[in-house]
Enzyme design. Structure first.
Site, PDB file in Angstrom:
ATOM      1  N   CYS A 276       0.806  -1.225   0.000  1.00  0.00           N
ATOM      2  CA  CYS A 276       0.000   0.000   0.000  1.00  0.00           C
ATOM      3  C   CYS A 276       0.838   1.274   0.000  1.00  0.00           C
ATOM      4  CB  CYS A 276      -1.029  -0.005   1.129  1.00  0.00           C
ATOM      5  SG  CYS A 276      -0.593  -0.966   2.582  1.00  0.00           S
ATOM      6  N   ARG A 305       7.929 -11.006   5.153  1.00  0.00           N
ATOM      7  CA  ARG A 305       7.750 -10.782   6.580  1.00  0.00           C
ATOM      8  C   ARG A 305       8.639 -11.737   7.359  1.00  0.00           C
ATOM      9  NH1 ARG A 305       1.161  -9.847   6.417  1.00  0.00           N
ATOM     10  NH2 ARG A 305       1.293  -8.195   4.858  1.00  0.00           N
ATOM     11  N   GLN A 323       1.206 -11.702  -2.908  1.00  0.00           N
ATOM     12  CA  GLN A 323      -0.144 -11.163  -2.735  1.00  0.00           C
ATOM     13  C   GLN A 323      -0.733 -10.775  -4.085  1.00  0.00           C
ATOM     14  OE1 GLN A 323       0.218  -7.830  -0.062  1.00  0.00           O
ATOM     15  NE2 GLN A 323      -0.175  -9.107   1.725  1.00  0.00           N
ATOM     16  N   ASP A 325      -2.662  -8.317  -4.855  1.00  0.00           N
ATOM     17  CA  ASP A 325      -3.066  -7.128  -4.114  1.00  0.00           C
ATOM     18  C   ASP A 325      -3.768  -6.113  -5.018  1.00  0.00           C
ATOM     19  OD1 ASP A 325      -3.239  -5.714  -1.802  1.00  0.00           O
ATOM     20  OD2 ASP A 325      -1.109  -5.239  -1.653  1.00  0.00           O
ATOM     21  N   HIS A 327      -5.389  -1.830  -4.761  1.00  0.00           N
ATOM     22  CA  HIS A 327      -5.731  -0.641  -3.990  1.00  0.00           C
ATOM     23  C   HIS A 327      -6.588   0.272  -4.841  1.00  0.00           C
ATOM     24  CE1 HIS A 327      -2.126  -2.091  -1.817  1.00  0.00           C
ATOM     25  NE2 HIS A 327      -2.911  -1.825  -0.799  1.00  0.00           N
ATOM     26  N   LYS A 410     -11.669  -4.521   8.385  1.00  0.00           N
ATOM     27  CA  LYS A 410     -11.636  -5.380   7.195  1.00  0.00           C
ATOM     28  C   LYS A 410     -12.897  -6.234   7.105  1.00  0.00           C
ATOM     29  CE  LYS A 410      -7.990  -7.768   8.726  1.00  0.00           C
ATOM     30  NZ  LYS A 410      -7.000  -8.855   8.600  1.00  0.00           N
ATOM     31  N   HIS A 456      -8.167  -1.543   0.301  1.00  0.00           N
ATOM     32  CA  HIS A 456      -7.177  -2.592   0.043  1.00  0.00           C
ATOM     33  C   HIS A 456      -7.946  -3.896  -0.170  1.00  0.00           C
ATOM     34  CE1 HIS A 456      -4.045  -0.240   2.546  1.00  0.00           C
ATOM     35  NE2 HIS A 456      -5.180   0.357   2.819  1.00  0.00           N
TER      36      HIS A 456
END
Lengths: 581, 581
Positions: A276, A305, A323, A325, A327, A410, A456
């Site tokens: 993000c 991570r 991911q 992902d 946005h 979320k 997200h």
């Protein structure tokens, strides 16, 4: 679990302890609770004693014998001094006694069948009447630190399974057995999808050519669904200067899990744990008119991570997380529609594989505001908006305080698989904090700067975890469009190789992933190989087929059909194209 | 450059020094060589004096005036003592004198037009006859450390341009002017392809939606070319335990450029600077029969190298390098064919864009074996093999010792762009060292383990660098298949919006990347926007088009044609499909 079942499991923990003492009178008892599917007891054995498979069976036998005499529980309250006296030789129980006393709670001892334990209660009223001897069994032995603290002594944890009755116990064991067969690590090896290297390290899967096809097909499918909704792909690097995460708040809030890098010039960088903050910088590259809103960015990319190595395993917990992902940068007035668009994608994608979904509203924990960015008011508004969206969608939802992301609440989607297990998969997140921190705006109808909102979302969540869930859900039987190898052509003998080659060529030219198995192995072995790899189809080519210019198509489930080659191509192409869009 | 031109440029450096002393008598001269396109002189000005644009013009004027009196050079040898005496006030020249003396070389002074400089010679015989005053000019001023050492004083470097004659000087300046217009950083901004963020950092480009389309199209094209040759995609993470690079040799040999990471558990990891060691671990996951060889892995993925921040700029030097990488694992007997396959891909890819190629055989430097893995014998054999391949291919090649990779020699391809500049692009590398280090084998016809060979190859090299080269080569005029926006539909007035919308919809449905510009801007401004973005085509829709149900297609070069909508779709689809395969 019901209170009754919980009491039963708790009772069985006592019974386990009593049985252990019959065999190992010097063992020191510590704690033994009811858990999901059964119970356990953590025990400190004297030095040198170890409980093997045989020991476990003996203890189980003794439990069943003792159970006959367990009519009912009695209990009495004792003073701290009395309790200390009773457990003078057991430092674990003494520690518990001091803690109970400190909390000012009563100290109670529960006795049944002549066995007494320090306990708060919650047992079956009449154990030998209520507990069928065939409704429980001991399961396994593992190590566990006292109070879960690795600086404290290692204890022996004995696990038991316990259900209402034998049928439920059997069903549970059958499910576990099935789950073992479907273990994605096993299927991944059988189908040659991914591998690990000791030199590269745990939690860092290396995807083979076949596994990469699966990843690519899944990702392409998600992209096709997103493209229809106006998403655009962007591309970012995997590192950033510290400055980005100081602005976003990740540098502090993500502290432990952040892989940090110091350059040769002494500058501080980090490997991205999420995308993000980078994506905000693409949005912020120039001003946006309200006419250009929403801006919808998508990117499938790896994030990193720093997980503890003990937590890594297979594809479910990795250091390199891919991911899928996205946005969305939009106006407040556009939030609901954007949520619904993403929700549509999620419904289509999971529907394709036959998962059923329910939704967790992951909210913040008001007593722990230090873990979150932004004010209570922002959180309150954002969570209300999510609740409204879930209601309007008529979703099967529940609320879970404390499960929010650092920057906002979320919608987390839980998929139930074919074994009845639930997995957290897709997520849609509302974020009013990062737009503040990065000062993200659009220019509205009045020519004024207007603060935007970020959404997200990930459909698979991570390709690694989703692949694991999907392989286990389908037992490795991937649909045709997703199978890395879609079919194999198996000539019966060398004399059929030429025709088999011709068939394979035509299937390949038609865009199908076909394997020609013209190896020197026996026919039986070749067919077994195709079945082990769980290819959707295989074709055996023999005299008849060569003579008739046909093929015999055999499906994974054993059904066979004879057809002309052109008919086969058309049928397979239709099946590939037939996934939900 | 020719010896004559080099002498001329060297002479002009002297002339520049003489002219500077006319204006700044206290300035201290240091060194002034001939360079590509001209010459420079590094000068230590007294404190406070700075040479601006006006100063530069004055000095240039004085050079041209002085030139008239520069008939011929004379020179004499002096002793070290004499030289020290002459340059007693100039510590820079004194340093040079000591070095010459130490090497035991003669110390010579060259004089022309009354100006004398410490010099080894190599000038124009008759400056005022041989040098036309309009064949040179002063170019710019920059800072430069004495001897290139940042711990030493900062000097003022004055650059001049000098060519055989005015025509060549003008041509060079025109080329520079054109190169500025074509600067990929400028085009990247105009076409909104990529951006940089101060928070993320220099050398870390963020690719916008449009830029990502360009990346994706380029990468897909390479993949299509590779797929025909039996390549398979694989996927690896961006990090690894130290162990992998200790085995490969990168941990030591790549020392400075490696981004190192220490995990929370204190383990050492690194961000990958290349992909080969990871790919070996995919190959090594199980034994391979000779029947399965070669194995051809391809992956487009980012690698990271810790470059010095002063060296970063635009897309040509980045920290996050997207390599279109591939590794072939094959038998010795298969090397030549695999090289030719890759060479075919390179020829097709660069041919598509009109680049001409020549090949550098990048060999090892025998006097510096410590930089390389493996023995002299392995290198000798590998380099011979490459020379044979280049000969058999009839390539335009040259050899360059010292340009090899750590693990083996390379064929590096140099592409000449439309401005005549040469760029290092594709590479094919032969590696007999990593297979040794990772013990990579196949099982041959006799059932024995046989050592394999690795071939590393990248077609674009890096997407970042190739995109920069391509944008400048084409002046931003990307071919239709590659353009992020292929055409825009521009309604003349609001009344034409409905038809324009219909046209845009149909083009979009046909898979074309179309932009409908129904903004409130004037027609002129909309057309200018399409031209600035260098869209391959645009369509203006007015009364005539609405009435006739036609479109007027205008090409980037200004040519126009009127046609029915279906004809347009067919024409554009054909043009997209028409790239070389």
């Amino acid at each position: 679990m019901s209170q009754q079942l919980e009491n039963k499991r708790h009772t069985l923990a006592h019974l386990l302890a009593a049985a252990v003492l019959e065999h190992y009178p010097h063992a020191k008892l510590t704690l033994g609770p009811a858990i999901e599917n059964g119970f356990y007891y953590d025990i400190n054995f004297s030095d040198g004693e170890r409980l093997g498979d045989d020991g476990l069976k003996e203890v189980q036998k003794t439990m069943k014998k003792l159970l006959n005499k367990w009519d009912e529980f009695s209990h009495k309250e004792v003073t701290v001094e009395e309790a200390r006296e009773i457990y003078q030789d057991n430092p674990f129980k003494l520690e518990l006694i001091e803690e109970i006393a400190e909390r000012g709670e009563p100290i109670t001892l529960y006795t049944c069948g002549g066995f007494t334990d320090l306990c708060r209660g919650g047992h079956s009223e009449r154990p030998n009447k209520e507990i069928a001897a065939d409704s429980f069994k001991l399961d396994k032995v593992a190590g566990a630190y006292w109070r879960g603290d690795e600086k404290k002594p290692m204890l022996t944890r004995i696990y038991g399974l316990a259900f209402e009755n034998k049928e439920e116990l059997d069903a549970y064991e059958a499910q576990i057995e099935e789950a073992k067969k479907r273990d994605h690590r096993k299927i991944g090896k059988e189908q040659d999808l991914f591998t690990f290297s000791e030199l590269v390290g745990a939690g860092l899967p290396l995807w083979t050519p076949r596994g990469t096809i699966v990843r690519h097909q899944l990702d392409t499918y998600i992209w096709q669904l997103r493209e229809k909704h106006g998403y655009q792909r962007v591309t970012i690097p995997h590192i950033t200067k510290r400055d980005l995460y100081q602005t976003s708040g990740h540098w502090d809030k993500f502290a432990d899990e952040l892989f940090r890098i110091t350059t040769r010039e002494g500058k501080e960088y980090a490997l991205k744990p999420m995308n993000c903050p980078h994506h905000t910088q693409i949005f912020a590259r120039h001003p946006h008119s309200y006419r250009e809103m929403p801006q919808r960015y998508a990117e499938t990319t790896m994030v990193y991570r720093d997980e503890q190595s003990g937590e890594l395993g297979g594809l479910t917990r990795v250091l390199s997380i891919t991911q899928d992902d996205s946005h969305v940068f939009c106006r407040h007035s556009q939030v609901k529609e954007e949520f619904f668009r993403i929700w549509d994608i999620i419904d289509t994608f999971y529907g394709t594989f036959g998962f059923s979904l329910r939704v967790r509203l992951s909210f913040h924990e008001p007593s722990e505001m230090e873990h979150y960015l932004g004010t209570e008011e922002i959180w309150h508004n954002a969570e209300n908006a999510l609740r409204e969206i879930a209601k309007e969608r008529n979703a099967d939802y529940f609320e879970a305080p404390g499960e929010a992301a650092m920057y906002g609440p979320k919608l987390d989607f839980m998929a139930k698989d074919s074994l009845g297990r639930e997995h957290q998969v897709a997520t849609i997140q509302l974020d009013m904090n990062l737009p503040e921190r990065f000062d993200l705006t659009c220019v509205n109808e009045n020519g004024e700067k207007e603060r935007v909102v970020m959404i997200h979302a990930a459909i698979m969540g991570s390709i690694e975890r989703f692949t694991a869930v999907l392989l286990e859900h389908l037992g490795g039987n991937l649909p045709l469009w997703l199978a890395p190898e879609q079919l194999s052509v198996v000539p019966v003998a060398d004399t059929h190789n030429a025709y088999a080659h011709e068939v394979a060529e035509q299937l390949h030219a038609a865009g199908l992933r076909v394997h020609l198995d013209d190896s020197n192995e026996s026919l039986g072995k070749k067919i077994r190989a195709a079945k082990t790899a769980k290819l959707p189809y295989f074709i055996v080519v023999g005299d008849q087929e060569v003579a008739d210019k046909t093929v015999t198509l055999e499906k994974r489930d054993g059904t066979k059909s004879v057809m002309a080659l052109e008919a086969l191509v058309a049928r397979l192409q239709k099946e590939v194209a037939d996934k939900e869009m």
